[in-house]
Design a protein around this motif. Structure first.
Motif, PDB file in Angstrom:
ATOM      1  N   TYR A 280       5.610   9.882  64.552  1.00 51.79           N
ATOM      2  CA  TYR A 280       6.594  10.911  64.221  1.00 51.79           C
ATOM      3  C   TYR A 280       6.027  12.288  64.578  1.00 51.79           C
ATOM      4  CZ  TYR A 280       9.755  13.863  61.520  1.00 51.79           C
ATOM      5  OH  TYR A 280      10.651  14.830  61.137  1.00 51.79           O
ATOM      6  N   TYR A 281       4.719  12.460  64.366  1.00 50.56           N
ATOM      7  CA  TYR A 281       4.076  13.753  64.586  1.00 50.56           C
ATOM      8  C   TYR A 281       3.376  13.879  65.937  1.00 50.56           C
ATOM      9  CZ  TYR A 281       4.881  14.221  59.619  1.00 50.56           C
ATOM     10  OH  TYR A 281       5.485  14.287  58.394  1.00 50.56           O
ATOM     11  N   PHE A 282       2.897  12.771  66.464  1.00 51.67           N
ATOM     12  CA  PHE A 282       2.104  12.812  67.695  1.00 51.67           C
ATOM     13  C   PHE A 282       2.581  11.709  68.641  1.00 51.67           C
ATOM     14  CE2 PHE A 282      -0.571  14.209  64.158  1.00 51.67           C
ATOM     15  CZ  PHE A 282      -0.883  15.488  64.583  1.00 51.67           C
TER      16      PHE A 282
ATOM     17  N   SER B  50       5.575  16.473  54.470  1.00 50.22           N
ATOM     18  CA  SER B  50       5.513  16.311  55.917  1.00 50.22           C
ATOM     19  C   SER B  50       4.306  17.061  56.491  1.00 50.22           C
ATOM     20  CB  SER B  50       6.808  16.811  56.552  1.00 50.22           C
ATOM     21  OG  SER B  50       6.753  16.697  57.950  1.00 50.22           O
ATOM     22  N   GLN B  51       4.115  18.301  56.059  1.00 46.28           N
ATOM     23  CA  GLN B  51       2.955  19.080  56.512  1.00 46.28           C
ATOM     24  C   GLN B  51       1.660  18.396  56.106  1.00 46.28           C
ATOM     25  OE1 GLN B  51       3.640  22.973  54.756  1.00 46.28           O
ATOM     26  NE2 GLN B  51       3.904  23.837  56.807  1.00 46.28           N
TER      27      GLN B  51
ATOM     28  N   ILE C  19      -3.383  13.176  59.098  1.00 44.31           N
ATOM     29  CA  ILE C  19      -3.616  12.446  60.351  1.00 44.31           C
ATOM     30  C   ILE C  19      -4.595  13.225  61.222  1.00 44.31           C
ATOM     31  CG2 ILE C  19      -2.558  11.696  62.528  1.00 44.31           C
ATOM     32  CD1 ILE C  19       0.004  11.092  60.836  1.00 44.31           C
ATOM     33  N   TYR C  20      -4.355  14.503  61.356  1.00 45.87           N
ATOM     34  CA  TYR C  20      -5.181  15.364  62.202  1.00 45.87           C
ATOM     35  C   TYR C  20      -6.638  15.378  61.742  1.00 45.87           C
ATOM     36  CZ  TYR C  20      -6.679  19.745  64.450  1.00 45.87           C
ATOM     37  OH  TYR C  20      -7.348  20.695  65.171  1.00 45.87           O
TER      38      TYR C  20
ATOM     39  N   ASN D 170       1.158  15.167  55.534  1.00 45.79           N
ATOM     40  CA  ASN D 170       0.952  13.952  56.333  1.00 45.79           C
ATOM     41  C   ASN D 170       0.381  14.285  57.709  1.00 45.79           C
ATOM     42  OD1 ASN D 170       1.856  12.258  54.308  1.00 45.79           O
ATOM     43  ND2 ASN D 170       3.902  12.030  55.161  1.00 45.79           N
ATOM     44  N   LYS D 171       0.948  15.307  58.362  1.00 44.51           N
ATOM     45  CA  LYS D 171       0.474  15.699  59.690  1.00 44.51           C
ATOM     46  C   LYS D 171      -0.979  16.173  59.615  1.00 44.51           C
ATOM     47  CE  LYS D 171       1.683  18.471  63.710  1.00 44.51           C
ATOM     48  NZ  LYS D 171       2.631  19.407  64.306  1.00 44.51           N
TER      49      LYS D 171
ATOM     50  N   THR E 286       4.621   6.934  60.993  1.00 45.21           N
ATOM     51  CA  THR E 286       4.331   8.313  60.583  1.00 45.21           C
ATOM     52  C   THR E 286       3.486   9.006  61.638  1.00 45.21           C
ATOM     53  OG1 THR E 286       4.454   7.687  58.254  1.00 45.21           O
ATOM     54  CG2 THR E 286       3.333   9.747  58.755  1.00 45.21           C
ATOM     55  N   PHE E 287       2.477   8.301  62.149  1.00 48.15           N
ATOM     56  CA  PHE E 287       1.645   8.868  63.214  1.00 48.15           C
ATOM     57  C   PHE E 287       2.510   9.294  64.391  1.00 48.15           C
ATOM     58  CE2 PHE E 287      -0.594   8.741  67.189  1.00 48.15           C
ATOM     59  CZ  PHE E 287      -1.796   9.380  66.913  1.00 48.15           C
TER      60      PHE E 287
END
Length: 194
Positions: free
Chosen positions: A53-55, A12-13, A19-20, A15-16, A50-51
Motif C-alpha cells: 500500500y505504501y511502497f 497510516s503514518q 515499515i521504513y 504503519n509507513k 500494508t507494505f
C-alpha cells in the motif's frame, strides 16, 4: 484553527514509518540483498498488503532513505552563502553530496541507483533540500552570467545531476579506487563555468 489528523491517518503514518525504520534496520544488520519484503513485514508485524500500500518495491525504501538522509546531511554540513564565490559554493555542494555517499558506502549508494533505474522514481522534488540549494545556485549563476552554456534552469540541473550521478556510479562500481573522485567532481563542476 488547528486541523487534527484522524486516528486512521495517524495509524497510516505510523504503519509507513514502522515499515521504513524496520527495513533500514534489517538492511543494516543483514544487508540489502539478503532481506526480503516478507522479512520486513514479519519484523514490522504488518501484512504484505500494508507494505505494498505504501511502497511499490523494496527498492523504494533504499531510494527514500538515501535521498532523505542526503538532504539531512546537506542541511547539517553545507553552508549556502551568497557572499562566497559561486564556483566555490557549487564545488562545495557537489563535494558535500559526494561525502555523504562515501559516508553511506558503495553498496548502499549502488543499491539506491539500481533502485532508481528499476523504479524510475523522480527525485527532482521541489521541497527537497538538495533541489532547493542546487536551483538557488543555478539561478545565481545565471544572474551572474557565470556559466559557459545558456541552458534553462532545469537543463542545468539535469547536466549537473547527470554528471554527478555518472561519477557516483563509477565510484560505487570501482573496486580498486583507482581515481581521485573528489578531484573529478571539482573538475566537472569547473567545466560549466566561464
Amino acid at each position: 484553527m488547528a486541523i487534527k489528523k484522524t486516528e486512521k491517518q495517524l495509524k497510516s503514518q505510523q504503519n509507513k514509518a514502522t515499515i521504513y525504520t524496520t527495513a533500514l534496520r534489517l538492511f543494516s544488520e543483514y544487508g540489502y540483498n539478503t532481506v526480503t519484503v516478507d522479512d520486513i513485514c514479519e519484523a514490522s508485524h504488518l501484512s504484505k498488503g500494508t507494505f505494498y500500500y505504501y511502497f511499490k518495491a523494496k527498492e523504494d525504501l533504499v531510494i527514500l532513505a538515501f535521498f532523505q538522509e542526503m538532504d539531512l546531511y546537506l542541511e547539517q554540513y553545507f553552508n549556502l552563502d551568497d557572499h562566497q564565490p559561486l564556483l566555490d559554493q557549487m564545488i562545495s555542494l557537489i563535494q558535500c553530496m559526494f561525502d555523504y555517499a562515501c559516508s553511506k558506502g558503495k553498496e548502499w549508494t549502488r543499491q539506491s541507483y539500481i533502485g532508481q533505474i528499476r523504479t524510475q522514481i523522480e527525485l527532482m522534488i521541489e521541497d527537497r533540500a538538495m533541489v532547493k540549494i542546487l536551483f538557488h545556485l543555478i539561478r545565481r549563476g545565471k544572474q551572474e552570467q557565470a556559466f559557459r552554456l545558456d541552458y534553462q534552469e532545469k537543463e542545468f540541473y539535469t547536466v549537473i545531476i547527470g554528471t554527478f550521478t555518472g561519477l557516483l556510479i563509477k565510484w560505487c562500481t570501482d573496486s580498486e579506487d583507482k581515481y581521485d573522485y573528489a578531484k573529478f567532481v571539482s573538475n566537472q563542476v569547473r567545466l560549466l563555468f566561464r
